[in-house]
Design an enzyme around this catalytic site. Structure first.
Site, PDB file in Angstrom:
ATOM      1  N   SER A   1      -2.556   4.429 -14.397  1.00  0.00           N
ATOM      2  CA  SER A   1      -3.431   3.989 -15.495  1.00  0.00           C
ATOM      3  C   SER A   1      -3.674   2.478 -15.559  1.00  0.00           C
ATOM      4  CB  SER A   1      -2.922   4.465 -16.872  1.00  0.00           C
ATOM      5  OG  SER A   1      -3.138   5.851 -17.046  1.00  0.00           O
TER       6      SER A   1
ATOM      7  N   GLY B   1      -9.838   3.548  -6.315  1.00  0.00           N
ATOM      8  CA  GLY B   1      -8.501   2.977  -6.421  1.00  0.00           C
ATOM      9  C   GLY B   1      -7.497   3.657  -5.502  1.00  0.00           C
TER      10      GLY B   1
ATOM     11  N   ASP C   1       0.839  -1.192   0.000  1.00  0.00           N
ATOM     12  CA  ASP C   1       0.000   0.000   0.000  1.00  0.00           C
ATOM     13  C   ASP C   1       0.879   1.249   0.000  1.00  0.00           C
ATOM     14  OD1 ASP C   1      -1.758   2.047   0.569  1.00  0.00           O
ATOM     15  OD2 ASP C   1      -2.602   1.108   2.361  1.00  0.00           O
TER      16      ASP C   1
ATOM     17  N   ASP D   1      -6.253   6.576  -5.633  1.00  0.00           N
ATOM     18  CA  ASP D   1      -6.673   7.956  -5.347  1.00  0.00           C
ATOM     19  C   ASP D   1      -7.522   7.996  -4.061  1.00  0.00           C
ATOM     20  OD1 ASP D   1      -7.145  10.666  -5.725  1.00  0.00           O
ATOM     21  OD2 ASP D   1      -8.490  10.404  -7.436  1.00  0.00           O
TER      22      ASP D   1
HETATM   23  P1  ADP Z   1      -6.053   4.479 -12.760  1.00  0.00           P
HETATM   24  O1  ADP Z   1      -7.406   5.142 -12.753  1.00  0.00           O
HETATM   25  O2  ADP Z   1      -4.929   5.431 -13.125  1.00  0.00           O
HETATM   26  O3  ADP Z   1      -6.045   3.215 -13.542  1.00  0.00           O
HETATM   27  P2  ADP Z   1      -6.255   3.006 -10.206  1.00  0.00           P
HETATM   28  O4  ADP Z   1      -6.190   3.606  -8.835  1.00  0.00           O
HETATM   29  O5  ADP Z   1      -7.526   2.394 -10.650  1.00  0.00           O
HETATM   30  O6  ADP Z   1      -5.759   4.181 -11.199  1.00  0.00           O
HETATM   31  O7  ADP Z   1      -5.136   1.915 -10.333  1.00  0.00           O
HETATM   32  C1  ADP Z   1      -3.770   2.183 -10.490  1.00  0.00           C
HETATM   33  C2  ADP Z   1      -2.953   1.081  -9.818  1.00  0.00           C
HETATM   34  O8  ADP Z   1      -2.878   1.341  -8.417  1.00  0.00           O
HETATM   35  C3  ADP Z   1      -3.551  -0.318  -9.959  1.00  0.00           C
HETATM   36  O9  ADP Z   1      -2.493  -1.217 -10.291  1.00  0.00           O
HETATM   37  C4  ADP Z   1      -4.091  -0.605  -8.559  1.00  0.00           C
HETATM   38  O10 ADP Z   1      -4.051  -1.996  -8.242  1.00  0.00           O
HETATM   39  C5  ADP Z   1      -3.100   0.143  -7.697  1.00  0.00           C
HETATM   40  N1  ADP Z   1      -3.528   0.488  -6.329  1.00  0.00           N
HETATM   41  C6  ADP Z   1      -4.777   0.576  -5.812  1.00  0.00           C
HETATM   42  N2  ADP Z   1      -4.714   0.927  -4.512  1.00  0.00           N
HETATM   43  C7  ADP Z   1      -3.400   1.061  -4.198  1.00  0.00           C
HETATM   44  C8  ADP Z   1      -2.658   1.403  -3.002  1.00  0.00           C
HETATM   45  N3  ADP Z   1      -3.270   1.668  -1.853  1.00  0.00           N
HETATM   46  N4  ADP Z   1      -1.296   1.446  -3.076  1.00  0.00           N
HETATM   47  C9  ADP Z   1      -0.661   1.178  -4.234  1.00  0.00           C
HETATM   48  N5  ADP Z   1      -1.288   0.858  -5.384  1.00  0.00           N
HETATM   49  C10 ADP Z   1      -2.637   0.797  -5.367  1.00  0.00           C
END
Ligand code: ADP
Length: 169
Positions: free
Chosen positions: A117, A32, A10, A34
Site C-alpha cells: 500500500s 509497481g 528488487d 505487481d
Molecule cells: P500499492 O498499490 O500496494 O501501493 P505499489 O506496487 O505501488 O503497491 O508499491 C508498493 C511498494 O513496493 C512501494 O514502496 C514501491 O516502491 C515498492 N516496489 C515497487 N517495485 C518493487 C520491486 N520490484 N521490489 C520491491 N518493492 C517494489
C-alpha cells in the site's frame, strides 16, 4: 520469534520460500511491484492467479512462483489510503496476518514483503511500516513455522522507515 530484517532492492530477485505481492483484487497484474513480479514470473502466473480472484482487500491468495527464484507468490490486496478513518490500519494489518497464515499452511520458512500500500495506494510510509513490524512480530511469536522475514525497500523513504521501526523494541 522470527528474524526480521530490511533489504534494499528488487523483491523479484530474492531466493526465499515466498515473496508477497501487493496485488489488486482482480489478481491480473498491474503496476509497481505487481507488474515487476508478473514480468519476472512469466505468463503462467496470471493464468493461475486470476482463477483465485477476486481477492478482497485485506485477504491473500497463494500461487506458484514459476520463473521467480521464490517457490511461492502470496498475493495480498492492501487498502487504498483514504485519510485513515476508513479502516485502513486494520485492513493493512490483515494483509500481513493473512499472508503469514497462508505461508505457514504451505510450509514457508522464509518470506519477503514489499511495502504493501505504500506506492500507488498512498498509505503513509511510517504508519505502514509500524503496522508491518508489529503484526510480523506478534504473528511469528506465536507461530514457530516462519523463521525469517525480509522487508524489501525499493526506495529510501521505506528503507529509513523500516530502519527506525526495526531498531525500536
Ligand atoms: P500499492 O498499490 O500496494 O501501493 P505499489 O506496487 O505501488 O503497491 O508499491 C508498493 C511498494 O513496493 C512501494 O514502496 C514501491 O516502491 C515498492 N516496489 C515497487 N517495485 C518493487 C520491486 N520490484 N521490489 C520491491 N518493492 C517494489
Amino acid at each position: 520469534m522470527a528474524e526480521l530484517e530490511l533489504q534494499r532492492g528488487d523483491i523479484t530477485k530474492l531466493a526465499v520460500d515466498a515473496i508477497v505481492n501487493a496485488a489488486n483484487s482482480s489478481l491480473q497484474g498491474g503496476g509497481g511491484v505487481d507488474g515487476a513480479i508478473h514480468r519476472a514470473a512469466g505468463p503462467e502466473l496470471v493464468q493461475e492467479s486470476r482463477r483465485l480472484a477476486p481477492c478482497p482487500t485485506g485477504e491473500a491468495r497463494i500461487t506458484g512462483g514459476y520463473r521467480l527464484p521464490a517457490r511461492f507468490v502470496i498475493h495480498t490486496v492492501g487498502p487504498i489510503w483514504r485519510g485513515g478513518d476508513r479502516n485502513e490500519d486494520e485492513l493493512l494489518a490483515s494483509c500481513y496476518r493473512n499472508s503469514m497464515r497462508l505461508a505457514v499452511e504451505n510450509g514457508v520458512r522464509t518470506i519477503a514483503f514489499p511495502a504493501i500500500s505504500c506506492g500507488i495506494y498512498g498509505f503513509p510510509v511510517g504508519r505502514a511500516t509500524e503496522i508491518a513490524v508489529r503484526e510480523t512480530r506478534a504473528f511469528t511469536a506465536s507461530e514457530p513455522g516462519i523463521e525469517r522475514v525480509i522487508f524489501v525497500a525499493f526506495g529510501d523513504d521505506v528503507a529509513s522507515a523500516y530502519d527506525r521501526e526495526l531498531s525500536k523494541r
